[in-house]
Design an enzyme around this catalytic site. Structure first.
Site, short mmCIF file in Angstrom:
data_model
loop_
_atom_site.label_atom_id
_atom_site.label_comp_id
_atom_site.label_asym_id
_atom_site.label_seq_id
_atom_site.Cartn_x
_atom_site.Cartn_y
_atom_site.Cartn_z
N ARG A 117 -7.48 -1.79 8.81
CA ARG A 117 -8.75 -1.09 8.59
C ARG A 117 -9.39 -0.59 9.90
O ARG A 117 -9.91 -1.38 10.68
CB ARG A 117 -9.71 -2.04 7.88
CG ARG A 117 -10.80 -1.37 7.08
CD ARG A 117 -11.57 -2.43 6.34
NE ARG A 117 -12.41 -1.85 5.29
CZ ARG A 117 -13.06 -2.57 4.38
NH1 ARG A 117 -12.96 -3.88 4.40
NH2 ARG A 117 -13.80 -2.01 3.46
N PHE A 165 -5.88 -4.10 3.37
CA PHE A 165 -6.57 -3.90 4.66
C PHE A 165 -5.66 -3.32 5.73
O PHE A 165 -5.96 -3.43 6.92
CB PHE A 165 -7.22 -5.21 5.15
CG PHE A 165 -7.94 -5.98 4.07
CD1 PHE A 165 -9.07 -5.44 3.47
CD2 PHE A 165 -7.48 -7.21 3.64
CE1 PHE A 165 -9.72 -6.13 2.46
CE2 PHE A 165 -8.13 -7.90 2.63
CZ PHE A 165 -9.26 -7.36 2.04
N GLU A 199 0.57 -1.99 4.55
CA GLU A 199 0.95 -0.57 4.65
C GLU A 199 2.43 -0.45 5.01
O GLU A 199 3.21 0.12 4.28
CB GLU A 199 0.09 0.16 5.68
CG GLU A 199 0.49 1.63 5.80
CD GLU A 199 -0.38 2.44 6.74
OE1 GLU A 199 -1.47 1.97 7.10
OE2 GLU A 199 0.02 3.55 7.11
N ARG A 237 -5.19 6.78 17.50
CA ARG A 237 -6.51 6.74 16.86
C ARG A 237 -7.53 6.02 17.75
O ARG A 237 -8.71 6.39 17.79
CB ARG A 237 -6.44 6.11 15.47
CG ARG A 237 -7.74 6.19 14.69
CD ARG A 237 -7.59 5.82 13.23
NE ARG A 237 -7.12 6.92 12.41
CZ ARG A 237 -7.91 7.81 11.79
NH1 ARG A 237 -9.22 7.72 11.89
NH2 ARG A 237 -7.40 8.78 11.07
N GLU A 262 -12.59 2.71 5.78
CA GLU A 262 -12.57 2.16 7.13
C GLU A 262 -13.88 2.27 7.90
O GLU A 262 -14.24 1.33 8.63
CB GLU A 262 -11.46 2.84 7.95
CG GLU A 262 -10.06 2.51 7.47
CD GLU A 262 -9.05 3.48 8.04
OE1 GLU A 262 -9.09 4.67 7.68
OE2 GLU A 262 -8.23 3.06 8.87
N THR A 276 -3.42 10.89 11.14
CA THR A 276 -3.10 11.70 12.31
C THR A 276 -1.66 12.20 12.26
O THR A 276 -1.30 13.11 12.98
CB THR A 276 -3.37 10.92 13.62
OG1 THR A 276 -2.68 9.68 13.55
CG2 THR A 276 -4.86 10.66 13.78
N PHE A 305 -7.56 1.15 12.11
CA PHE A 305 -6.30 1.64 12.68
C PHE A 305 -6.44 2.01 14.15
O PHE A 305 -6.06 3.09 14.58
CB PHE A 305 -5.87 2.87 11.86
CG PHE A 305 -4.40 3.15 11.86
CD1 PHE A 305 -3.52 2.36 11.16
CD2 PHE A 305 -3.90 4.25 12.55
CE1 PHE A 305 -2.15 2.65 11.13
CE2 PHE A 305 -2.54 4.55 12.55
CZ PHE A 305 -1.66 3.75 11.83
N GLN A 340 0.83 -1.20 0.00
CA GLN A 340 0.00 0.00 0.00
C GLN A 340 0.86 1.25 0.00
O GLN A 340 0.34 2.36 -0.03
CB GLN A 340 -0.90 0.01 1.25
CG GLN A 340 -1.90 -1.13 1.29
CD GLN A 340 -2.58 -1.27 2.64
OE1 GLN A 340 -2.57 -2.33 3.24
NE2 GLN A 340 -3.20 -0.20 3.12
N ALA A 343 -5.73 4.99 5.88
CA ALA A 343 -6.54 5.98 6.59
C ALA A 343 -7.75 6.41 5.76
O ALA A 343 -8.22 7.54 5.88
CB ALA A 343 -5.69 7.20 6.97
#
Lengths: 474, 811
Positions: free
Chosen positions: B374, B260, B264, B342, B744, B473, B376, B229, B542
């Protein structure tokens, strides 16, 4: 040498090792990479292909199977349809078109497998002359072995319901299938018992394979070599079901799929359980005999066969013999089979007047999961309400599937009331001392077995007729 | 003059306002290729890794000589062979590519084998002789927090961050967000309830496992195909591992078979490993993790241990909340800073908490480093307050929906516990619409009546909301670039920094470009994401893929549109106001010029037909020192009603019906958005129900494949599944065509399933006590909760109505 027809094209392949999977041959040798590997264990369905064979009238029948755990040599003489073989001249097959129309693919990795499972469903339904959308149960059964992580399945179900309405080209019918007699490369395909027994004596190290849905994992997951395999599925006599007046002999090559009509007619509880056993792809290949011979403590069918009092015919180099299922399992993954022997057939005794079979499986997930607990009970409720000839067995509760003598004793000759139930539930812990493992804890296994016994109590006592006792009854 | 290409080489335009996935036909025909499907370059080799069998140990001695002698092996690689940094951590150090001196989890990559086939490489791995000195592993995150074992150092709020030399596990790291005086509020409250919950992790189970392929190029460069990703990070980490400049590395992603969040940060190790092997051997190397290796080597959704204490008045309205979240981060920081942040930002979910304190801990354990998934951290963070809502309702004897409605953010109570103002609190209206459309009240009455007569099967119902903050964030990630090229036949090629993992991002970006240029959708094509086309990209994560990249693509399209209009004004001698690009051509006064002709004329007039675009999200900021700010550009809203049927003898259950109303602003593509909502919901349902990760006492993962790790199958998805998009509420912020992110937020709609299960179990008493139900709520946990609540009831007040047999069955 392996000869098969792939998407209508005859193919001949040499030097395919016995252990080679259909998936590896498709992807690495034939460069048909539409068929994916998601797990290499027959659980995710991304590798689903359609295997076509002709019946006596020459009509082609397709069944879905997991290419990742299918020995390539079992494709010998078959028409193999993969996702590449459905569309013609840029025109999508109706199943494919329905998937596109309903936005039923996201990442697309599971999609080829789903397309092939739906293709088999659609093909079977057209052959049966059905021109209606399949219902939810049918769709779930067809797709139970196809995991999709993206869509949440709603769009796929919609596609399944719409596919019969769409025009589009028929898939290649395979033409005249080629089937050159072939042995070698360590994969032996005996065609009758005599050949099988000869091979057993010639190749004492060879492993026996039927559906291979368990054995092949030794190769695909544990990387163990399987240099010599003797294929039971090609032995003619083992592919039959023989009825006599007291029951049925089920040959070791009979798949669950082939067994389904018999179970539906004569053992509804067994039939209902079959829907939760493996997936459609697995049931198309796997056999009852395999489930017994691998002697897994969590096999789904041994508790039922124990409850039914099945008999087994063992055959081999030194002749045939019969054993009771009660004497077959000798320990964790151990059976009464000795060197040079194989499990030839299983005798299912017909339920006699008044005999009832109850059987339930519990697992984390309804479809394509291995049981945490299995409970099977065969019993006669006499006119006076007494329980007679009680045979009760559990799976997942010990190192092998086992009968429960204390529970049986607590029930035998009793009128099934609350006290009897309480005693029987207590006796579970005398018969079984289950372990904690990845599927369930000891406590859950004991509690759930008691829950199933309670369910049996409600069923047999016929109380609460109006009250739903299982989720299926809602 | 050389002839330009003839018009009509593309099919004629047709209206296509909600096109399907750009690869849909490739998916269903098998022609859409994933990395493992590609024919390898000549002489390509395959790589397998040896994984640590121990959770915590010193690496004393490695004897890999037998490995080198196995059939097909051409190279064996250890940490000592890494020319650059042995580090692939995404944000903080702590993730060596190959273990060095120590192993910190069972499944950690220790060495690599390169061989002619994957089978040979995998078989060779087993021949390693490695001496480990075992150390007791830390496996209990709650104990880790007690003992001061965390993955992030004490002074995490100080930025810029001190470089490497991380003293792992030396310090506690709490982040605290407060508003008002929570201790005082709880003291004063008419009622106080507290609770505790364990929220299990989740394996991503992308159907396509982690994979990368690297090829050494003839100019000392490297091309890396990656299922990631975040191709820019793969590029960066490959460069760091090999001590090469970034411009020598190209990372490319055409599509992923699911991500998902699992691809990442954690896809980078595969890219780096393949690149290292390719670079050493001057060849191409493919590195695919078989499923069991993938599940052991890579991190998962963070499990959380949550505690909550809430104060409320007689109507169920919250006056204060003290919420503690302990995230199990695994052995290294990875993305855990953001994940626990988060979780904290979502501890309020959709409710005004009153005076509040939210504390987040980042526990270190000797397990794979947990990572993005997903939501996070958001889903785990919402669980305590949703549990509390049900607890409050049952303690007061009212419907949980009424308590929820009493506490929703509205125009007056609209400041979060971290100080962000909510400018579009759609949730009240949304819930009321769903309450009516789902027939909630009637069904509640019917279910109560059913349960009163059904001793074995119990039904449960719950409506839960979602408020999900959109933006990274980490502020700097909120940027994107795009590259747009128009060719002389009028066909358009777009490239952007986002990656396609199934979510339909490429489709949406193409739609935006077509709309901005006023051309038919089919004229726009998207190419693989490549770091040599758009540099320095952010992860596709995100939920921001379309928000960021479609805006960047739009920016490029606007640049080209303006250029074309400028040119056309000259060419046609018209004012700009008389010109419009629409309906696949140029409207010039009364004349209409077909798009390809316009492009050819522009080309002949030497107008540049390519442009870059850029976007940075405005207005967001957050100060971690004070725990206050506006970390989110906007919020997405949604709500779901789930009905479950529970077999209280076995714990098995079914999700019978689900109604969802979800806010995507003005949808960019309703079909794709619906797919995200349904897929997110079912994935969230799996997280909370059947997807159970288990480790043994030594820290070995036991659930290493789909035989033991059960994601939802077709039959688990609700058969009655009614999904609607909230209409008539464009995003109040100036996002791409006033749409909202959708990747998400829907996952958390599945909390309604968990809440409905608790509802069904609570019906075994008089609906006045709340069962503890940790997740995943497997049949085992559900049965045990049924037994616990029945036993508690029998102890307190044996009821003659109780079915004797049930109790007996449980003895």
């Amino acid at each position: 040498m392996l000869t098969l027809t792939l998407n209508g094209q005859p193919r001949r392949l040499d030097n395919i090792p016995a252990q080679a999977t259909a998936l590896s041959v498709l992807r690495d040798r034939l460069a048909t990479c539409g068929t994916k590997e998601g797990c290499a264990s027959g659980d995710c369905g991304a590798c689903t292909i359609a295997i076509g064979t002709r019946d006596d009238r020459g009509e082609m029948h397709y069944h879905s199977a997991n290419a990742c755990i299918l020995p390539a040599h079992q494709l010998h003489g078959c028409h193999v349809l993969t996702v590449e073989g459905l569309s013609r001249n840029d025109e999508l097959h109706p199943v494919q078109q329905a998937m596109v129309d309903h936005h039923a693919s996201q990442c697309g990795f599971c999609t080829p497998g789903i397309v092939m499972s739906l293709f088999c469903l659609e093909h079977q339904r057209r052959q049966q002359g059905l021109d209606t959308p399949p219902n939810d149960d049918t769709i779930d059964a067809a797709l139970g072995g196809n995991l999709c992580r993206c869509t949440g399945y709603r769009a796929i179900r919609d596609a399944a319901r719409a596919m019969h309405t769409l025009p589009g080209p028929a898939a290649d019918d395979g033409g005249r299938l080629i089937a050159t007699r072939s042995d070698g490369e360590g994969f032996y395909r005996p065609e009758n018992r005599q050949e099988l027994i000869t091979l057993l004596s010639q190749h004492p190290q060879a492993r026996l394979i039927a559906g291979g849905t368990d054995l092949m994992l030794e190769h695909t997951l544990a990387l163990k070599p399987l240099p010599e395999l003797i294929d039971l599925s090609s032995v003619a006599e083992l592919g039959h079901i023989k009825e006599d007046d007291r029951g049925w002999w089920i040959g070791a090559g009979v798949t669950y799929h082939q067994l389904t009509p018999l179970l539906a007619e004569h053992y509804p509880a067994f039939h209902a359980l079959l829907e939760r056993l493996g997936s459609q792809q697995i049931r198309h290949r796997a056999t009852l005999a395999g489930n017994l011979a691998n002697a897994s403590p969590i096999g789904d069918t041994p508790p039922i066969l124990l409850a039914l009092g099945a008999r087994l015919r063992i055959n081999g180099i030194s002749g045939a013999r019969e054993v009771s299922i009660d004497d077959f399992f000798t320990g964790y993954r151990r059976t009464a089979l000795t060197e040079g022997e194989y499990l030839d057939a299983i005798y299912l005794p017909r339920l006699q007047g008044g005999e009832q079979l109850l059987a339930w499986k519990l697992s984390k997930r309804r479809e394509d999961d291995i049981s945490a607990v299995m409970l099977a009970l065969r019993v006669t409720v006499a006119d006076d309400g007494q329980l007679r000839d009680v045979r009760l067995a559990c799976g997942g509760m010990a190192a092998t599937s086992q009968r429960a003598p204390h529970v049986e004793a607590a029930l035998e000759g009793q009128v099934f009331d609350g006290d009897v139930l309480a005693n029987a539930c207590k006796a579970i812990a005398e018969d079984f001392s289950p372990i904690n493992d990845v599927r369930a804890s000891r406590e859950y296994r004991l509690a759930a077995a008691a829950g199933l016994l309670t369910r049996a109590y409600h069923r047999l006592a016929r109380r609460h007729e109006a009250i739903p006792m299982t989720l299926e009854e809602i | 003059m050389r002839k330009l290409i003839q018009f009509g080489s593309l099919p004629p335009a047709k209206a296509d306002t909600a096109p399907g996935h750009d690869s849909a036909i490739g998916h269903v025909t098998g022609l859409a290729a994933y990395i493992d499907d590609l024919p390898g370059p000549k002489g390509m080799h395959h790589l397998a890794v040896g994984l640590s069998p121990h959770a915590s140990a010193r690496l004393l001695h490695m004897d890999l000589s037998a490995v080198r002698c196995q059939p097909g092996v051409i190279d064996v690689i250890t940490a000592a062979d890494i020319p650059g940094h042995n580090e692939v951590g995404a944000v903080y150090p702590g993730d060596p590519l190959l273990a060095e001196n120590e192993v910190r989890y069972a499944g950690q990559m220790v060495f690599a084998v390169v061989a002619d086939t994957l089978y040979h490489a995998r078989c060779a791995v087993a021949h390693a002789l490695i001496d480990y000195q075992l150390q007791p592993p830390a496996l209990d995150p709650v104990a880790s927090i007690r003992d001061g074992l965390t993955v992030l150092p004490e002074h995490i709020h100080e930025r810029p961050l001190p470089p490497p030399a991380l003293d792992r596990g030396a310090a506690m790291s709490d982040d605290i967000q407060t508003s008002g005086n929570v201790d005082h509020a709880l003291e004063k409250a008419a009622h106080v309830l507290e609770g505790e919950q364990f929220i299990g992790g989740q394996e991503h189970f992308y159907l396509e496992g982690q994979i990368a392929q690297a090829e050494a190029l003839d100019d000392n460069g490297l091309r890396v195909l990656t299922s990631s990703q975040h191709p820019s990070e793969v590029q960066k980490l490959v460069a760091e591992v090999l001590a090469m400049p970034l411009h020598a590395i190209v990372a490319e992603v055409r599509r992923m078979g699911g991500g998902f969040g699992g691809k990442e940060s954690q896809a980078a190790a595969l890219g780096a490993m393949a690149a290292l092997a390719a670079h050493r051997n001057g060849c191409a190397v493919r590195f695919r993790l078989p499923r069991a290796d993938d599940m052991q080597a890579t991190g998962k959704r963070h499990p959380f241990h949550n505690r909550y204490r809430v104060g409320f008045d007689d109507t169920g309205r919250l006056t204060g909340a003290d919420i503690t979240l302990i995230g199990n981060c695994g052995h290294s920081p990875d993305l855990s800073e953001g994940v626990v942040d988060r979780a904290m930002f979502h501890a309020d979910n959709a409710y005004y908490l009153g005076d509040a304190r939210v504390t987040g801990h980042r526990a270190m354990t000797h397990t794979a480093s947990n990572t993005a998934f997903r939501g996070f951290g958001g889903p785990q963070g919402m669980m305590p307050i949703e549990g509390a809502m049900d607890d409050i309702a049952r303690s007061l004897g009212v419907d949980p929906l009424d308590v929820r409605k009493r506490n929703l953010y509205d125009n007056e109570r609209c400041e979060t516990h971290y100080g962000q103002q909510i400018d579009q609190p759609l949730i009240k209206e949304l819930i009321e619409t769903l309450e009516a459309s789902s027939d909630y009240r009637t069904r509640r009455r019917d279910i109560t009546a059913f349960n009163a007569k059904s001793p074995i099967i119990r039904k449960g119902l719950a409506l839960t909301p979602v408020k999900f903050g959109i933006s990274f964030t980490a502020q700097h990630l909120n940027q994107a670039g795009a590259l747009l090229m128009i060719y002389t036949d009028g066909s358009v090629l777009v490239n952007h920094g986002g990656t396609e993992m199934g979510q339909g991002l490429h489709t949406k970006v193409c739609q935006v470009v077509a709309r901005e240029l006023g051309i038919a959708y089919h004229r726009v094509r998207i190419s693989a994401t490549r770091t040599d086309k758009v540099p320095n990209t952010s992860p596709t994560a995100a939920s921001s893929g379309a928000d960021l990249n479609a805006m960047a693509a739009r920016d490029a399209a606007i640049t080209l549109r303006e250029r074309l209009v400028d040119f056309a004004a000259d060419w046609q001698a018209l004012k700009r106001e008389q010109l419009r690009l629409e309906a696949d051509g140029l409207l010039a006064g009364k004349a209409r010029i077909e798009w390809p002709e316009l492009i050819q004329q522009a080309y002949l007039a030497r107008v540049s037909l390519s442009a870059t675009g850029f976007y940075a999200t405005p207005e967001i900021h957050y100060d971690r020192k004070t725990g206050r700010g506006r970390p989110f550009y906007y919020f997405a809203w949604g709500a779901a009603v789930s009905e479950v049927h529970v077999d209280t003898l076995t714990g098995e259950y079914r999700v019978a019906r689900v109604d969802i109303l979800h806010d995507v602003g003005d949808s960019l593509n309703p079909a794709i958005d619906r797919g995200q909502i349904e897929g997110g919901f079912v994935q969230g349902m799996g997280w909370l129900t059947t997807e159970e990760l288990k480790w043994d006492a030594e820290g070995h993962l036991l659930t290493t494949g789909p035989a033991t790790y059960k994601i939802p199958a077709c039959g688990d998805a609700p058969r009655d599944f009614r999904v609607a998009l909230l209409e008539g509420h464009p995003n109040s912020q100036a996002t791409i065509y006033r749409s909202k992110a959708v990747g998400e937020p829907p996952l958390m709609l599945a909390i309604s399933v968990w809440s409905a299960l608790r509802d069904a179990i609570a019906s075994l008493t008089d609906d006045r006590s709340s069962p503890r139900l940790d997740t995943p709520a497997t049949p085992e946990r559900v049965l045990m909760a049924c037994r616990a609540i029945r036993e508690a009831r029998v102890r307190s007040a044996p009821s003659p109505r109780e079915e004797a047999s049930h109790v007996m069955a449980e003895k």
